[in-house]
Scaffold this motif. Structure first.
Motif, PDB file in Angstrom:
ATOM      1  N   UNK A   7       0.820  -1.213   0.000  1.00  0.00           N
ATOM      2  CA  UNK A   7       0.000   0.000   0.000  1.00  0.00           C
ATOM      3  C   UNK A   7       0.855   1.265   0.000  1.00  0.00           C
ATOM      4  N   UNK A   8       2.074   1.165   0.495  1.00  0.00           N
ATOM      5  CA  UNK A   8       2.936   2.350   0.558  1.00  0.00           C
ATOM      6  C   UNK A   8       3.711   2.574  -0.734  1.00  0.00           C
ATOM      7  N   UNK A   9       3.581   1.671  -1.699  1.00  0.00           N
ATOM      8  CA  UNK A   9       4.302   1.791  -2.959  1.00  0.00           C
ATOM      9  C   UNK A   9       3.477   2.556  -3.999  1.00  0.00           C
ATOM     10  N   UNK A  10       4.167   3.132  -4.971  1.00  0.00           N
ATOM     11  CA  UNK A  10       3.502   3.757  -6.116  1.00  0.00           C
ATOM     12  C   UNK A  10       3.503   2.783  -7.287  1.00  0.00           C
ATOM     13  N   UNK A  11       2.897   3.198  -8.401  1.00  0.00           N
ATOM     14  CA  UNK A  11       2.835   2.322  -9.569  1.00  0.00           C
ATOM     15  C   UNK A  11       4.215   2.072 -10.172  1.00  0.00           C
ATOM     16  N   UNK A  12       5.162   2.971  -9.918  1.00  0.00           N
ATOM     17  CA  UNK A  12       6.503   2.820 -10.488  1.00  0.00           C
ATOM     18  C   UNK A  12       7.452   2.024  -9.589  1.00  0.00           C
ATOM     19  N   UNK A  13       6.989   1.637  -8.399  1.00  0.00           N
ATOM     20  CA  UNK A  13       7.845   0.936  -7.445  1.00  0.00           C
ATOM     21  C   UNK A  13       7.577  -0.565  -7.497  1.00  0.00           C
ATOM     22  N   UNK A  14       8.548  -1.326  -7.023  1.00  0.00           N
ATOM     23  CA  UNK A  14       8.418  -2.784  -6.965  1.00  0.00           C
ATOM     24  C   UNK A  14       8.838  -3.234  -5.570  1.00  0.00           C
ATOM     25  N   UNK A  15       7.991  -4.020  -4.912  1.00  0.00           N
ATOM     26  CA  UNK A  15       8.305  -4.585  -3.608  1.00  0.00           C
ATOM     27  C   UNK A  15       8.229  -6.097  -3.720  1.00  0.00           C
ATOM     28  N   UNK A  16       9.127  -6.797  -3.033  1.00  0.00           N
ATOM     29  CA  UNK A  16       9.211  -8.254  -3.143  1.00  0.00           C
ATOM     30  C   UNK A  16       9.557  -8.843  -1.792  1.00  0.00           C
ATOM     31  N   UNK A  17       9.182 -10.103  -1.625  1.00  0.00           N
ATOM     32  CA  UNK A  17       9.637 -10.857  -0.458  1.00  0.00           C
ATOM     33  C   UNK A  17      10.856 -11.665  -0.884  1.00  0.00           C
ATOM     34  N   UNK A  18      11.985 -11.392  -0.239  1.00  0.00           N
ATOM     35  CA  UNK A  18      13.232 -12.027  -0.646  1.00  0.00           C
ATOM     36  C   UNK A  18      13.361 -13.418  -0.047  1.00  0.00           C
ATOM     37  N   UNK A  42      12.333 -15.586   4.063  1.00  0.00           N
ATOM     38  CA  UNK A  42      12.039 -15.467   5.487  1.00  0.00           C
ATOM     39  C   UNK A  42      11.264 -14.204   5.803  1.00  0.00           C
ATOM     40  N   UNK A  43      11.814 -13.393   6.706  1.00  0.00           N
ATOM     41  CA  UNK A  43      11.168 -12.134   7.093  1.00  0.00           C
ATOM     42  C   UNK A  43      11.841 -10.939   6.435  1.00  0.00           C
ATOM     43  N   UNK A  44      12.482 -11.157   5.294  1.00  0.00           N
ATOM     44  CA  UNK A  44      13.188 -10.091   4.584  1.00  0.00           C
ATOM     45  C   UNK A  44      12.409  -9.676   3.332  1.00  0.00           C
ATOM     46  N   UNK A  45      12.270  -8.367   3.165  1.00  0.00           N
ATOM     47  CA  UNK A  45      11.611  -7.790   2.005  1.00  0.00           C
ATOM     48  C   UNK A  45      12.572  -6.812   1.327  1.00  0.00           C
ATOM     49  N   UNK A  46      12.311  -6.524   0.075  1.00  0.00           N
ATOM     50  CA  UNK A  46      13.117  -5.542  -0.658  1.00  0.00           C
ATOM     51  C   UNK A  46      12.202  -4.768  -1.587  1.00  0.00           C
ATOM     52  N   UNK A  47      12.580  -3.540  -1.889  1.00  0.00           N
ATOM     53  CA  UNK A  47      11.831  -2.750  -2.856  1.00  0.00           C
ATOM     54  C   UNK A  47      12.781  -1.755  -3.506  1.00  0.00           C
ATOM     55  N   UNK A  48      12.412  -1.284  -4.673  1.00  0.00           N
ATOM     56  CA  UNK A  48      13.158  -0.180  -5.258  1.00  0.00           C
ATOM     57  C   UNK A  48      12.173   0.892  -5.725  1.00  0.00           C
ATOM     58  N   UNK A  49      12.579   2.131  -5.487  1.00  0.00           N
ATOM     59  CA  UNK A  49      11.773   3.301  -5.805  1.00  0.00           C
ATOM     60  C   UNK A  49      12.400   4.006  -6.997  1.00  0.00           C
ATOM     61  N   UNK A  50      11.590   4.465  -7.903  1.00  0.00           N
ATOM     62  CA  UNK A  50      12.098   5.127  -9.107  1.00  0.00           C
ATOM     63  C   UNK A  50      11.606   6.570  -9.167  1.00  0.00           C
ATOM     64  N   UNK A  51      12.305   7.349  -9.962  1.00  0.00           N
ATOM     65  CA  UNK A  51      11.950   8.749 -10.192  1.00  0.00           C
ATOM     66  C   UNK A  51      11.891   9.545  -8.884  1.00  0.00           C
ATOM     67  N   UNK A  52      12.879   9.310  -8.010  1.00  0.00           N
ATOM     68  CA  UNK A  52      13.005  10.097  -6.782  1.00  0.00           C
ATOM     69  C   UNK A  52      13.678  11.421  -7.143  1.00  0.00           C
ATOM     70  N   UNK A  53      13.018  12.529  -6.815  1.00  0.00           N
ATOM     71  CA  UNK A  53      13.486  13.828  -7.302  1.00  0.00           C
ATOM     72  C   UNK A  53      14.350  14.586  -6.303  1.00  0.00           C
ATOM     73  N   UNK A  54      14.295  14.252  -5.020  1.00  0.00           N
ATOM     74  CA  UNK A  54      15.074  14.997  -4.041  1.00  0.00           C
ATOM     75  C   UNK A  54      15.450  14.098  -2.879  1.00  0.00           C
ATOM     76  N   UNK A  55      16.453  14.541  -2.114  1.00  0.00           N
ATOM     77  CA  UNK A  55      16.879  13.791  -0.939  1.00  0.00           C
ATOM     78  C   UNK A  55      15.783  13.788   0.115  1.00  0.00           C
ATOM     79  N   UNK A  56      15.049  14.873   0.216  1.00  0.00           N
ATOM     80  CA  UNK A  56      13.958  14.937   1.184  1.00  0.00           C
ATOM     81  C   UNK A  56      12.878  13.903   0.855  1.00  0.00           C
ATOM     82  N   UNK A  57      12.529  13.790  -0.421  1.00  0.00           N
ATOM     83  CA  UNK A  57      11.547  12.782  -0.825  1.00  0.00           C
ATOM     84  C   UNK A  57      12.039  11.378  -0.513  1.00  0.00           C
ATOM     85  N   UNK A  58      13.336  11.153  -0.708  1.00  0.00           N
ATOM     86  CA  UNK A  58      13.926   9.848  -0.431  1.00  0.00           C
ATOM     87  C   UNK A  58      13.747   9.476   1.041  1.00  0.00           C
TER      88      UNK A  58
END
Length: 653
Positions: free
Chosen positions: A286-297, A299-315
């Motif tokens: 639910x916290x991801x946007x359409x351009x992001x991908x979240x996965x279960x790697x 056990x209890x480990x997850x990973x995601x990558x965010x795209x089109x990040x425009x500023x350090x504050x947004x990051x």
């Protein structure tokens, strides 16, 4: 022999009579049989005629029904298609009722490739929307010409079979065998040679395709959470990195791990642990946007990558958002459970577009490890300095195991002093590592690693035995007997034979149990009933038990109530600031009062200034330990210090 003529004639008549009678008797059955055969033939012929008439009637009925139904079907289909315009998106309800129940995908096309409609099976197999279907969407570009040629071949009414490559709405290919046939002109309004109607019935080219799709799903998706798995995530990340190199946008990779997830499994069971993972996956999604991908790697480990990040504050906001979704409690078996998460983050910008997906995940994982070391429930960004730490830890772990056999470990001793007499009344044994290449290594650099890999059990046993042996040596050379304090780790305390190990050490070294003081860390998470049993056995042996770092954990009073504690050791963090922080001063004075009221001795560690000493004296602390009196010393230097204090004591007497 008869000679009389009359008699001869009479005899001749008798013989003819007998012969006639014999013939009548002989041919009577044959005559009877002939009469029966004639009767049977007459009856059987009538039956055949009747059966023939019945069959003829049935054939006439079937032909009649077929003619009527054919005329009805043509009329219904023609009427249905008459209601459908050339520019419409679907066929009317009457026609759908005919073909939607066919369990075979069917597509209706015009000669020019315009899609008139399709049945339900087609939409179920391809997941296309019936309001936006076109041949260009569904069929591979290379097969459009083949389909057009097949439609031309089917103009004469023959059926044409063709292999086609289509695409699912989600993008993966589907192999079909298409059976193409021209539909009668009567079922289509305004029939013309330019726009005849064709039915395209699709047959699965691979009978096991559904099984293959299931296998494919299991290969690229996590079966429990429905999220992409590691394989899918790495492919998507690799594609994103290639796109970023061309489009010049920033990618942020996050590697996430649930804190203390094992405690959930141990408390509620693995089924509830799986439920928690599914809820976590839903919140992250639910916290991801359409351009992001979240996965279960795993056990209890997850990973995601965010795209089109425009500023350090947004990051930072996006990362904190992932932490925030865990703040609300999860409900397991109607019990609210609070779960925290640790996140390692790496940034892929224009200077790192050449990086591979595996390298990005490794960097984020290194940052995650550092978060775990620093207390969890937070996030850190990857820095290049983190690269050397894993290799250093592996090398250190290997060297540490060798060090025990090569006698590279050494005990230092810090005296414990009576507050009133200023005399040494005890000593704490502290381990140091004399590395042949790195020199003297602090316990803070190798003790956590030893705790992690289990080496602390062997090392702790060695420390205990070496401290007891050295204490016995000092007693043998005439120095006053004093107790030696040894720290027990969590791993050691979990040993089933801890009491037996301590007894064996005392027997081998010859040290009396009353001169051994075992320190347990107050922040340990212990099974109270089991710990009480073990500590009682140690107390019965005569070994003293102290609580180290008192006040820093969450079970202090609980431990005091249930464990046979001999002494409390005030943590240095309270002693360090008690001159300037009234809260620390209040805590220290309260611990001293609590210990005395429970008939326990109280010792303060980390005493470094005279003001601290005076405060502790004022509040009647029993003993002190710290640099104000002496730092940790080697065995020889401590022995010299101990001798000097003994002489001073004799002189004063």
């Amino acid at each position: 022999m008869v000679n009389n003529p009359k008699e001869q004639e009479l005899e001749s008549r008798r013989q003819k009579t007998r012969l006639a009678s014999t013939n009548v008797i002989r041919f009577a059955p044959a005559a009877a049989m002939g009469a029966g055969a004639w009767a049977w033939w007459v009856a059987e012929g009538s039956l055949r005629v009747a059966v023939s008439l019945v069959l003829l009637g049935m054939i006439i009925y079937v032909v009649y029904v077929e003619v009527i139904m054919k005329r009805f079907r043509h009329t219904s289909l023609s009427q249905a298609l008459t209601d459908h315009t050339l520019t419409g998106a679907s066929v009317n309800t009457s026609l759908k009722h005919v073909y939607n129940h066919v369990p075979v995908p069917i597509l209706f096309l015009r000669r020019d490739g315009f899609v008139i409609g399709a049945n339900t099976s087609f939409y179920e197999e391809t997941q296309f929307d019936d309001t936006a279907l076109s041949v260009g969407q569904w069929i591979d570009e290379r097969y459009k010409a083949k389909l057009s040629n097949a439609l031309s071949e089917a103009l004469d009414g023959s059926e044409v079979q063709l292999e086609l490559l289509g695409y699912h709405n989600q993008g993966f290919p589907q192999d079909w065998i298409a059976h193409i046939a021209r539909m009668p002109d009567c079922v289509y309004p305004n029939p013309s040679l330019d726009h005849p109607l064709f039915s395209v019935c699709l047959q699965d080219a691979s009978p096991d395709r559904h099984m293959a799709e299931r296998i494919r799903y299991m290969s690229y998706y996590d079966d429990m959470t429905g999220l992409p798995n590691r394989r899918m995530f790495m492919q998507r990340l690799e594609e994103a990195l290639n796109m970023a190199a061309n489009a010049s946008f920033t990618i942020v990779v996050m590697y996430m791990d649930l804190d203390r997830f094992k405690r959930i499994n141990d408390t509620f069971g693995t089924d509830f642990g799986d439920m928690l993972l599914m809820q976590c996956a839903e919140r992250l999604l639910r916290s991801m946007t359409d351009n992001d991908v979240v996965a279960r790697m795993e056990g209890d480990e997850f990973a995601c990558f965010l795209t089109y990040i425009e500023s350090e504050q947004e990051m930072h906001e996006r990362v904190r958002q992932c932490l925030a979704v865990m703040e609300e409690p999860f409900y397991l078996n109607d019990i609210p459970v609070h779960v925290t998460m640790s996140i390692g983050v790496t940034i892929i910008d224009k200077s790192q577009y050449h990086a591979k997906a595996g390298m990005a995940i490794k960097q984020a994982d290194l940052a995650l490890s550092r978060v775990k070391e620093q207390g969890k429930n937070g996030y850190l960004f990857y820095t290049s300095e983190m690269n050397d730490r894993p290799l250093e830890r592996i090398t250190l772990e290997n060297d540490m195991r060798i060090a025990l056999t090569k006698e590279e470990f050494e005990l230092f001793y810090q005296p414990q002093v009576d507050m009133n007499s200023q005399q040494i009344v005890g000593v704490e044994a502290l381990v140091r590592w004399n590395h042949p290449e790195r020199g003297l290594i602090s316990p803070g650099d190798f003790i956590p690693l030893a705790e992690e890999n289990g080496f602390i059990v062997a090392l702790g046993t060695w420390v205990m035995e070496e401290a007891c042996r050295q204490n016995m040596k000092w007693q043998n050379i005439g120095l006053p007997p004093i107790p030696v304090s040894v720290n027990l780790s969590v791993r050691q305390f979990e040993m089933k034979n801890l009491a037996e190990t301590v007894r064996d050490v005392l027997i081998r070294t010859g040290l009396e149990p009353r001169y051994l003081d075992l320190e347990i860390t107050e922040s340990m998470t212990l099974d109270v009933s089991r710990a009480s049993h073990i500590l009682k056995k140690l107390k019965d042996m005569g070994v003293a038990i102290s609580i180290d770092d008192f006040g820093t954990g969450y079970s202090s009073l609980h431990y005091l109530k249930n464990f046979p504690i001999h002494r409390l050791k005030i943590d240095r963090s309270f002693v360090r600031d008690l001159e300037h922080d009234p809260n620390d001063a209040a805590i220290v004075s309260a611990i001293i009062a609590l210990g005395h009221n429970m008939n326990m001795q109280v010792i303060a560690e980390g005493v470094e200034t005279e003001d601290q000493l005076l405060f502790l004296q004022k509040h009647r602390c029993d003993e002190i330990q710290g640099y104000y009196f002496s730092p940790p010393l080697s065995c020889q230097r401590f022995e010299e210090l101990f001798r000097r204090h003994c002489k001073q004591e004799v002189t004063q007497m």
